[in-house]
Design a protein around this motif. Structure first.
Motif, PDB file in Angstrom:
ATOM      1  N   CYS A 128       0.575  -1.158  -0.116  1.00  0.00           N
ATOM      2  CA  CYS A 128      -0.011  -0.214  -0.144  1.00  0.00           C
ATOM      3  C   CYS A 128       0.673   1.581   0.074  1.00  0.00           C
ATOM      4  CB  CYS A 128      -0.984  -0.114   1.003  1.00  0.00           C
ATOM      5  SG  CYS A 128      -1.906   1.468   0.728  1.00  0.00           S
ATOM      6  N   CYS A 131      -0.061   3.762   3.029  1.00  0.00           N
ATOM      7  CA  CYS A 131      -0.343   3.304   4.272  1.00  0.00           C
ATOM      8  C   CYS A 131       1.307   3.173   4.659  1.00  0.00           C
ATOM      9  CB  CYS A 131      -0.555   1.907   5.144  1.00  0.00           C
ATOM     10  SG  CYS A 131      -2.419   2.632   4.909  1.00  0.00           S
ATOM     11  N   CYS A 174      -6.603  -2.239   0.001  1.00  0.00           N
ATOM     12  CA  CYS A 174      -6.188  -1.912   1.364  1.00  0.00           C
ATOM     13  C   CYS A 174      -7.283  -1.789   2.571  1.00  0.00           C
ATOM     14  CB  CYS A 174      -4.871  -0.520   1.986  1.00  0.00           C
ATOM     15  SG  CYS A 174      -4.725  -0.453   3.370  1.00  0.00           S
ATOM     16  N   VAL A 176      -7.276  -0.881   4.672  1.00  0.00           N
ATOM     17  CA  VAL A 176      -6.995   0.093   6.381  1.00  0.00           C
ATOM     18  C   VAL A 176      -7.549   1.423   5.558  1.00  0.00           C
ATOM     19  CG1 VAL A 176      -5.449   1.408   8.095  1.00  0.00           C
ATOM     20  CG2 VAL A 176      -4.641  -0.363   8.239  1.00  0.00           C
ATOM     21  N   CYS A 177      -6.802   1.789   4.766  1.00  0.00           N
ATOM     22  CA  CYS A 177      -7.022   3.180   4.459  1.00  0.00           C
ATOM     23  C   CYS A 177      -7.768   3.003   2.717  1.00  0.00           C
ATOM     24  CB  CYS A 177      -5.981   3.752   3.253  1.00  0.00           C
ATOM     25  SG  CYS A 177      -5.089   3.154   2.296  1.00  0.00           S
ATOM     26  N   SER A 179      -6.959   1.993  -0.523  1.00  0.00           N
ATOM     27  CA  SER A 179      -6.792   2.670  -1.733  1.00  0.00           C
ATOM     28  C   SER A 179      -6.644   1.248  -2.656  1.00  0.00           C
ATOM     29  CB  SER A 179      -5.445   3.621  -1.340  1.00  0.00           C
ATOM     30  OG  SER A 179      -4.433   3.338  -1.013  1.00  0.00           O
TER      31      SER A 179
HETATM   32 ZN   LIG Z   1      -4.162   1.711   3.024  1.00  0.00          ZN
END
Ligand SMILES: [Zn+2]
Ligand SMILES: [Zn+2]
Length: 560
Positions: A128, A131, A174, A176-177, A179
């Motif tokens: 990523c 991140c 991803c 978490v984010c 993207s």
């Molecule tokens: Zn990410």
């Protein structure tokens, strides 16, 4: 010399509380086995601990915005407390986030690395850019290539259940984010598992008594051919790879978790003030190493971990791996993500531990999946524990209180029937022991209840309420015999019902602890004539319908 046995139960994963599937699969059978071996006089230690590394823990920590240590602390202590309250009596319950475990795991890794059993490999992996990190499988989500549902993870699609590789996902993201990640080159360390196939096959061929699920599962893997396995991952939480150029890499959790059996044993020895004593077990080929696990853990315990031990060379290999099948809940697959589960701590808020231990032993998923149903639990408690075992004890002891001043009546001459029921004690002791030696907890606990049933029949047939008026000597002999039967039951039930066992021993005012009795000596033990019995209490309470209905409603209400 007593037999040396090292028993382990799979390290429970510290990202949630204990549920009944865990208990039925590994912990209750293991605890039953260990308590039985202690009564037999074996030199046995029982080792476990929390498995505190891996991606599911970091994902939970990210979601809760707390450090991973906070997550594992919470569940480690919660599980430890549930085990204590359920009477699952480990000699040591450790945890893999301890520095001691990190050091032992790194040494294990270096030992294998120095011997050439670990190699580096360049791989393409999603990274990523937002991140600024490489993403482990579970940090990637996308559309499942099979069922086309969204939200499939990089390792598995929960909708259709298929195992996946991250590159198979359609439009990966991803987690978490959100993207889109890019494939980039990185390196990982691999354990050369492929080199051990022949040795593992020969070794398993020398274990014909192993359960068929373990043997069949393994032979499936052997048929496909073992491949080298990556043993490192890209996360911050875990055990650092002890080599230069390994920044951002930790040991894969499946590599360090079984080493936890060793580090927990080391901690046990240190706590005793004899820091080298763990070697008496791990390094002595006369020790039998037994791993209790659920079937989802077979590949690690029957293939990967023994290969790691073979590569290392200083430790014994598993002697047996009694793996259980799964426990379903009210007919449906147990699922923690959908909250279709019965949690140990919530059970203990309402019920005592022994009825659950009994039900999970009597209904153990030994050869096929078994189902936990609240109604069935109620029936087992009410019509077996209370009506058979509890009733035999309660009515005979209250009779002795009333007619023999609460003292063991004399036995002038034993009748054929008195001798026959005591012969059944000897027979049951041998049979239960044999079943437990073969990890057949279900059959063993069935034999225990059959002995209590035989005791009730004996008591009914002897009809002491009528013989007390016509044949006081005969009546005394019946009650004496029934009390000796109870003393035997108090020890025989210890592996399954340890809390009740202790209470019954106290009610009989029997000398010392029932845990100091010897299994083989159970049929010979006698409480003497005129021995004063203790205070009688009810051992099992019936569970009423509304209490069970409330549990069923609670289960359905919590289901997502
Ligand atoms: Zn990410
Ligand atoms: Zn799918």
């Amino acid at each position: 010399m007593p037999e040396k046995i090292l028993v382990t139960a799979a390290l429970p994963y510290a990202n949630g509380p204990l549920h009944l599937g865990h208990l039925a699969g590994a912990y209750i059978p293991a605890d039953v086995y260990v308590r039985y071996q202690k009564l037999k006089g074996s030199d046995v230690i029982f080792i476990c601990g929390s498995d505190e590394h891996g991606v599911p823990i970091t994902i939970r920590a990210d979601r809760e915005k707390v450090p991973p240590q906070e997550v594992v602390d919470r569940y480690h202590f919660m599980m430890k407390e549930s085990f204590r309250r359920l009477g699952v009596q480990f000699d040591n319950y450790s945890r893999t986030s301890l520095p001691l475990h990190h050091k032992i795991s790194q040494d294990f890794f270096l030992n294998l690395h120095n011997k050439g059993f670990i190699r580096e490999q360049e791989v393409k992996q999603y990274c990523c850019v937002i991140c600024k990190r490489f993403l482990p499988d579970r940090y990637i989500e996308g559309e499942c290539p099979h069922c086309h549902r969204r939200g499939a993870r990089g390792d598995q699609c929960e909708s259709c259940g298929r195992w996946l590789e991250p590159e198979q996902l359609i439009s990966p993201r991803c987690k978490v984010c959100g993207s889109s990640p890019e494939l980039r080159t990185t390196k990982h360390w691999y354990f050369k598992l492929s080199q051990f196939q022949k040795k593992l096959e020969d070794w398993q061929d020398s274990k014909p008594a192993w359960k068929s699920n373990v043997r069949e599962f393994s032979s499936g893997w052997f048929k496909e051919g073992l491949t080298d396995r990556p043993i490192t991952r890209d996360i911050d939480w875990g055990i650092r790879v002890p080599l230069p150029g390994s920044e951002g890499k930790v040991l894969y959790v499946w590599f360090d978790a079984p080493i936890g059996y060793i580090s927990s044993s080391v901690e046990w020895a240190q706590n005793l003030g004899t820091p080298e004593r763990w070697r008496d077990y791990w390094c002595d080929p006369k020790t039998r190493l037994i791993h209790f696990i659920g079937k989802d853990n077979i590949v690690f315990h029957a293939i990967v971990w023994p290969a790691m031990l073979m590569a290392h060379g200083e430790f014994i290999l598993p002697d047996d791996i009694p793996a259980n099948e799964f426990l379903t809940i009210e007919g449906n697959k147990l699922s923690t993500s959908r909250n279709w589960a019965v949690w140990a701590d919530e059970y203990l808020e309402v019920f005592p531990p022994d009825p659950l231990r009994y039900y999970l032993a009597a209904n153990a998923p030994e050869n096929k999946d078994a189902d936990f149903a609240w109604k069935e639990f109620q029936t087992r408690n009410n019509s077996e524990l209370a009506d058979v075992l509890g009733n035999l004890i309660n009515r005979s002891l209250s009779f002795v209180e009333k007619h023999f001043a609460g003292k063991v009546p004399p036995i002038r001459e034993a009748s054929v029937h008195d001798r026959a029921i005591l012969a059944q004690v000897a027979d049951a002791t041998a049979r239960i022991g044999k079943s437990l030696d073969q990890f057949q907890v279900r059959r063993a606990v069935g034999d225990l209840m059959d002995l209590a049933r035989a005791g009730n029949k004996y008591f009914n047939d002897a009809a002491p309420w009528s013989s007390v008026k016509t044949d006081r000597d005969g009546c005394a002999a019946t009650l004496n015999t029934t009390i000796q039967l109870q003393a035997a039951l108090a020890v025989l039930m210890e592996p399954f019902l340890p809390f009740t066992s202790e209470r019954l021993w106290t009610m009989l005012n029997a000398p010392g602890s029932h845990r100091d009795r010897r299994w083989d000596d159970i049929p010979n033990f006698r409480l003497p004539e005129n021995h004063l019995l203790g205070k009688r209490e009810i051992l099992f309470h019936k569970i009423e319908d509304p209490v069970i209905e409330a549990q069923i409603q609670k289960l359905h209400a919590a289901n997502k």
